[in-house]
Structure formats: structure tokens, C-alpha cells
Design an enzyme around this catalytic site. Sequence first.
Site, PDB file in Angstrom:
ATOM      1  N   GLN A  27       0.805  -1.221   0.000  1.00 54.10           N
ATOM      2  CA  GLN A  27       0.000   0.000   0.000  1.00 54.10           C
ATOM      3  C   GLN A  27       0.844   1.279   0.000  1.00 54.10           C
ATOM      4  O   GLN A  27       0.422   2.306  -0.521  1.00 54.10           O
ATOM      5  CB  GLN A  27      -0.945   0.011   1.214  1.00 54.10           C
ATOM      6  CG  GLN A  27      -0.226   0.063   2.544  1.00 54.10           C
ATOM      7  CD  GLN A  27      -1.182   0.026   3.737  1.00 54.10           C
ATOM      8  OE1 GLN A  27      -2.381  -0.102   3.556  1.00 54.10           O
ATOM      9  NE2 GLN A  27      -0.652   0.155   4.929  1.00 54.10           N
ATOM     10  N   TYR A 212      21.812  -0.231  21.520  1.00 55.56           N
ATOM     11  CA  TYR A 212      22.906  -0.978  20.890  1.00 55.56           C
ATOM     12  C   TYR A 212      23.295  -0.247  19.610  1.00 55.56           C
ATOM     13  O   TYR A 212      22.479   0.463  19.018  1.00 55.56           O
ATOM     14  CB  TYR A 212      22.484  -2.429  20.580  1.00 55.56           C
ATOM     15  CG  TYR A 212      21.151  -2.585  19.886  1.00 55.56           C
ATOM     16  CD1 TYR A 212      21.038  -2.454  18.511  1.00 55.56           C
ATOM     17  CD2 TYR A 212      19.987  -2.841  20.621  1.00 55.56           C
ATOM     18  CE1 TYR A 212      19.810  -2.603  17.881  1.00 55.56           C
ATOM     19  CE2 TYR A 212      18.756  -2.987  19.997  1.00 55.56           C
ATOM     20  CZ  TYR A 212      18.678  -2.870  18.622  1.00 55.56           C
ATOM     21  OH  TYR A 212      17.459  -3.008  17.999  1.00 55.56           O
TER      22      TYR A 212
HETATM   23  C1  LIG Z   1       9.565  -1.358  19.712  1.00 54.18           C
HETATM   24  C2  LIG Z   1       9.674  -2.559  18.829  1.00 54.18           C
HETATM   25  C3  LIG Z   1      10.896  -3.187  18.713  1.00 54.18           C
HETATM   26  C4  LIG Z   1      11.006  -4.373  17.968  1.00 54.18           C
HETATM   27  N1  LIG Z   1      12.210  -4.990  17.924  1.00 54.18           N
HETATM   28  C5  LIG Z   1      12.313  -6.170  17.275  1.00 54.18           C
HETATM   29  C6  LIG Z   1      13.545  -6.877  17.272  1.00 54.18           C
HETATM   30  O1  LIG Z   1      14.556  -6.421  17.830  1.00 54.18           O
HETATM   31  N2  LIG Z   1      13.592  -8.090  16.621  1.00 54.18           N
HETATM   32  C7  LIG Z   1      12.498  -8.613  15.990  1.00 54.18           C
HETATM   33  O2  LIG Z   1      12.599  -9.724  15.427  1.00 54.18           O
HETATM   34  N3  LIG Z   1      11.323  -7.946  15.968  1.00 54.18           N
HETATM   35  C8  LIG Z   1      11.190  -6.754  16.587  1.00 54.18           C
HETATM   36  N4  LIG Z   1      10.015  -6.069  16.549  1.00 54.18           N
HETATM   37  C9  LIG Z   1       8.856  -6.641  15.814  1.00 54.18           C
HETATM   38  C10 LIG Z   1       8.927  -6.392  14.298  1.00 54.18           C
HETATM   39  O3  LIG Z   1       9.122  -5.039  14.011  1.00 54.18           O
HETATM   40  C11 LIG Z   1       7.632  -6.861  13.623  1.00 54.18           C
HETATM   41  O4  LIG Z   1       7.217  -8.072  14.173  1.00 54.18           O
HETATM   42  C12 LIG Z   1       7.861  -7.053  12.108  1.00 54.18           C
HETATM   43  O5  LIG Z   1       8.192  -5.834  11.515  1.00 54.18           O
HETATM   44  C13 LIG Z   1       6.619  -7.652  11.457  1.00 54.18           C
HETATM   45  O6  LIG Z   1       6.837  -7.766  10.074  1.00 54.18           O
HETATM   46  P1  LIG Z   1       5.617  -8.031   9.076  1.00 54.18           P
HETATM   47  O7  LIG Z   1       6.253  -8.098   7.720  1.00 54.18           O
HETATM   48  O8  LIG Z   1       4.789  -9.149   9.550  1.00 54.18           O
HETATM   49  O9  LIG Z   1       4.698  -6.723   9.195  1.00 54.18           O
HETATM   50  P2  LIG Z   1       5.029  -5.211   8.889  1.00 54.18           P
HETATM   51  O10 LIG Z   1       6.460  -4.913   9.058  1.00 54.18           O
HETATM   52  O11 LIG Z   1       4.055  -4.408   9.672  1.00 54.18           O
HETATM   53  O12 LIG Z   1       4.706  -5.043   7.328  1.00 54.18           O
HETATM   54  C14 LIG Z   1       3.390  -4.996   6.846  1.00 54.18           C
HETATM   55  C15 LIG Z   1       3.412  -4.364   5.451  1.00 54.18           C
HETATM   56  O13 LIG Z   1       2.147  -4.535   4.837  1.00 54.18           O
HETATM   57  C16 LIG Z   1       1.721  -3.311   4.268  1.00 54.18           C
HETATM   58  N5  LIG Z   1       0.249  -3.350   4.226  1.00 54.18           N
HETATM   59  C17 LIG Z   1      -0.616  -3.289   5.268  1.00 54.18           C
HETATM   60  N6  LIG Z   1      -1.875  -3.411   4.841  1.00 54.18           N
HETATM   61  C18 LIG Z   1      -1.824  -3.584   3.487  1.00 54.18           C
HETATM   62  C19 LIG Z   1      -2.809  -3.765   2.461  1.00 54.18           C
HETATM   63  N7  LIG Z   1      -4.121  -3.836   2.757  1.00 54.18           N
HETATM   64  N8  LIG Z   1      -2.378  -3.900   1.187  1.00 54.18           N
HETATM   65  C20 LIG Z   1      -1.065  -3.845   0.870  1.00 54.18           C
HETATM   66  N9  LIG Z   1      -0.085  -3.642   1.790  1.00 54.18           N
HETATM   67  C21 LIG Z   1      -0.458  -3.535   3.090  1.00 54.18           C
HETATM   68  C22 LIG Z   1       2.303  -2.259   5.193  1.00 54.18           C
HETATM   69  O14 LIG Z   1       2.394  -1.006   4.546  1.00 54.18           O
HETATM   70  C23 LIG Z   1       3.672  -2.872   5.501  1.00 54.18           C
HETATM   71  O15 LIG Z   1       4.633  -2.518   4.529  1.00 54.18           O
HETATM   72  C24 LIG Z   1       9.870  -4.892  17.269  1.00 54.18           C
HETATM   73  C25 LIG Z   1       8.666  -4.209  17.336  1.00 54.18           C
HETATM   74  C26 LIG Z   1       8.548  -3.059  18.109  1.00 54.18           C
HETATM   75  C27 LIG Z   1       7.224  -2.383  18.177  1.00 54.18           C
END
Ligand SMILES: Cc1cc2nc3c(=O)[nH]c(=O)nc-3n(C[C@H](O)[C@H](O)[C@H](O)COP(=O)(O)OP(=O)(O)OC[C@H]3O[C@@H](n4cnc5c(N)ncnc54)[C@H](O)[C@@H]3O)c2cc1C
Length: 395
Positions: A27, A212
Site C-alpha cells: 500500500q 545498541y
Molecule cells: C519497539 C519494537 C521493537 C522491535 N524490535 C524487534 C527486534 O529487535 N527483533 C524482531 O525480530 N522484531 C522486533 N520487533 C517486531 C517487528 O518489528 C515486527 O514483528 C515485524 O516488523 C513484522 O513484520 P511483518 O512483515 O509481519 O509486518 P510489517 O512490518 O508491519 O509489514 C506490513 C506491510 O504490509 C503493508 N500493508 C498493510 N496493509 C496492506 C494492504 N491492505 N495492502 C497492501 N499492503 C499492506 C504495510 O504497509 C507494511 O509494509 C519490534 C517491534 C517493536 C514495536
Amino acid sequence: MAGAGIGGLTAALALVRNGFRVVVLEQAERLEETGAGIQLTPNATRMLIALGLEERLRPHVVAPAAVRVLNAASGREIVRMPLGDTAAQRYGAPYWAIHRGDLQAALVAAVAQHLDITVKLGMRMEDFVAHGNGVTVSAHGRGGVSDERGLALIAADGLWSRARARIGFSEPPRFAGKTAWRAIVPAKEVPPEFREPVVHLWLGRDAHLVHYPVKAGRVVNIVAITGDSWNAPGWSEPAGRADLIPRLATEPWATPARALIGLPDAWLKWSLYERRALTRWSRGPVTLIGDAAHPMLPFLAQGAAMAIEDAAMAAQCLARNPTDAAAAWRTFHALRFGRTWKVQRLAARNGARYHFSGMPAVLRDTAMRVIGGMALLRHYDWLYDWRPPTEFSIT
Ligand SMILES: Cc1cc2nc3c(=O)[nH]c(=O)nc-3n(C[C@H](O)[C@H](O)[C@H](O)COP(=O)(O)OP(=O)(O)OC[C@H]3O[C@@H](n4cnc5c(N)ncnc54)[C@H](O)[C@@H]3O)c2cc1C
């Protein structure tokens, strides 16, 4: 694919490796990550390396030598859990810290090399319909609505997943009563001991602080997590030092931690949310992965790691059963649910432990001291030493 976050891009790479053609609908108009660090534990780096990303990632990472846990009030070290060579030898894969932008850039560059992956930016997945030949996904972009047809849909659309609602789980994420504050400072501005390749974890009353180095040691990533009632979706709400300090002032923090928190003028903050574990992640040829399936609190640094593991496993499951995506996704859930549920629960439990005060905090610190750093690392063997079952391994 829906979503080009860490989970979506990794899944695209894992799918082409298995001979699939992939369309990724994202998106956002541009792929740009938040200015924050992320820890990649050996269970995650093993998968990224297996997918051929080592050379792209290595120039940007820091391999922390240890996690140093400190009491925020006294400033005293509670325990030092070895990482570095110890973790790399123990698990056969490194423990890395990296800037999210560098991780994403490496994934995007790897994806761009494959003619069989098309990333469509500015395309929001709206809906999908399953049919005899697979699934039709409708997406909305600047040019209006368009359809994509495919064998299956992997929805890696994150915490606020639309696909999750569409497969029958529409209850919204639940605010966890905590805010994450993050800032990046040049390494030369922090005291030498904080430039070392070490993850520092300060445990305070109703708050903790993690910092870090990232970007090969050039900058230091600082994240504070505090109890809070502010609650809004989004990753990058601007905040000032003056907003953060009162939330840490429920007890005096040791001088080095206070000095570090005082360095950045500007912080960005985001609210933390949870969602319940699901007994299924799929409906027909559509499955969720990553935060869409099992978002978790960040107290075990595993959200992205689980998304990466999911991505690799989902591709392997589909490759073993390409003519029946629904069956592939049932296998995928059966293989992944127990582990992700355990991680979700442990992360939530850590969140409570990290923020203890009074006698529970004293007992926690004493227990960690008695256990010692090496035993603490061994305690995480089940998490860091994970490998796909042999018949699903990436070759
Ligand atoms: C403070 C904090 C620290 C963290 N530290 C760590 C860490 O050290 N190590 C670790 O492993 N994890 C960590 N995490 C967790 C990690 O950031 C997330 O679990 C991870 O980014 C999830 O990835 P994802 O691809 O599932 O989702 P996301 O990264 O949320 O990606 C989702 C994507 O889908 C897109 N999207 C959403 N809806 C639609 C739609 N309808 N159509 C098309 N596109 C869409 C969004 O724009 C986005 O690009 C941390 C999280 C937080 C909050």
C-alpha cells in the site's frame, strides 16, 4: 503477496527460490523503514543467510558480544549473557543488530534481482475471492481498482491486517498499555562503553531501556518502553525528551542511563498492541504470516524473526503442495502455531518482568545473577537454535 514488510519481502524471496512467480502488493508509495534498529537472533539470521542475503547484510550489521542487563536505579550490572562467537558457534548462525532501513534495503535489492518478483507499490489489497483456480485479489491504487490472479495469497499485511479480518477475525488489536520511544544518535556522542558492540538492557520500574549500535557501529539505536495511556496506531509519532522523562521518573535512574536518555532532542513513539492467538491463519488459498497472524510485544525481540521463519516455511509448504494451497496452509499452521504461540506468551511475560518494582524486582535480579549469563543463553536454545524440519529445509 500482500505487504512488503520484512515478512512479505522474505516470503517473496523464498517463493521464487521454489520456482513460483510472485506479485507483491504494497500500500505504501515508497518502501522506507522507520529509523530504528532491530535485533536479528540466530533463528532469523539462519533463514536470511539460507536465502542468500549474507553478503548484502554483513557490511551493515553489528554482532553484539553480549546482552548486558542492568538495574536502572542502581546502575549495577545484573548479568551479562554472552553472544558474539559464543552464540555463532552454539547456533551455527550469528546474532546481529541492524538498522531497519539497511535490512529493508538488502531485501529490496535482493527482490529487485529476480524477474519473477513484481512489487507493485501504492496498491492496497482490499479484498479477495477464492475460486477453483486459486484466488483473485482486488487492490486499490492511484489508477483505481485492479485484480491479480494467483494460486494462493500470502498476507503479510502487519498488525492491522485487513486479510485477518477478511478470513474471519475482525476484533481490533488491543492496546498493551505501553509506548515504545525510539531515537538514533551518532556513536561519537555516546560514552565509549555504549559504543561497544553490546546490547544494553536497563530494567526500571514500569519502564525499560534498550540500546545498541547499528550501521556497522556508526550510530546507536535507543528504545525506551514505558507504561502509558497514550494510544494511537502508527509507527512514528514525533515526541520530545520532555514527554519521555516524566514517564521514567517514577524512580531515579542511574546517571549513565539518564545521560543517554538526555542526548536525543527528538524521539518518535508508537503504542504497543497485542492480538489473541488464532487457531487458524488461513481460509482456502489465503494465509496470514508474521504480525498479521501473531503480532507480539517486543520483549523477546522476535516479531520480525517469527515473520522471517514464517516466510521461509510458508514457501516450503506451498512448494510441497502447489496444487492444493488450502492444504499447504493447514500444514503451515500446524508447523508454526505452537512455536509462535509460545514466543507470543513469553514476550508478554517478559514485558511484565522487565517492569517489576519492589520485591519482585529484587527477586528477578537475584535469580538472573544466580543463573548467570551462560545458563541464560542456554535457556534460549529452543528459540535461537530453531531449524525447519528436514523435509522443509531451504536448499
Ligand atoms: C519497539 C519494537 C521493537 C522491535 N524490535 C524487534 C527486534 O529487535 N527483533 C524482531 O525480530 N522484531 C522486533 N520487533 C517486531 C517487528 O518489528 C515486527 O514483528 C515485524 O516488523 C513484522 O513484520 P511483518 O512483515 O509481519 O509486518 P510489517 O512490518 O508491519 O509489514 C506490513 C506491510 O504490509 C503493508 N500493508 C498493510 N496493509 C496492506 C494492504 N491492505 N495492502 C497492501 N499492503 C499492506 C504495510 O504497509 C507494511 O509494509 C519490534 C517491534 C517493536 C514495536
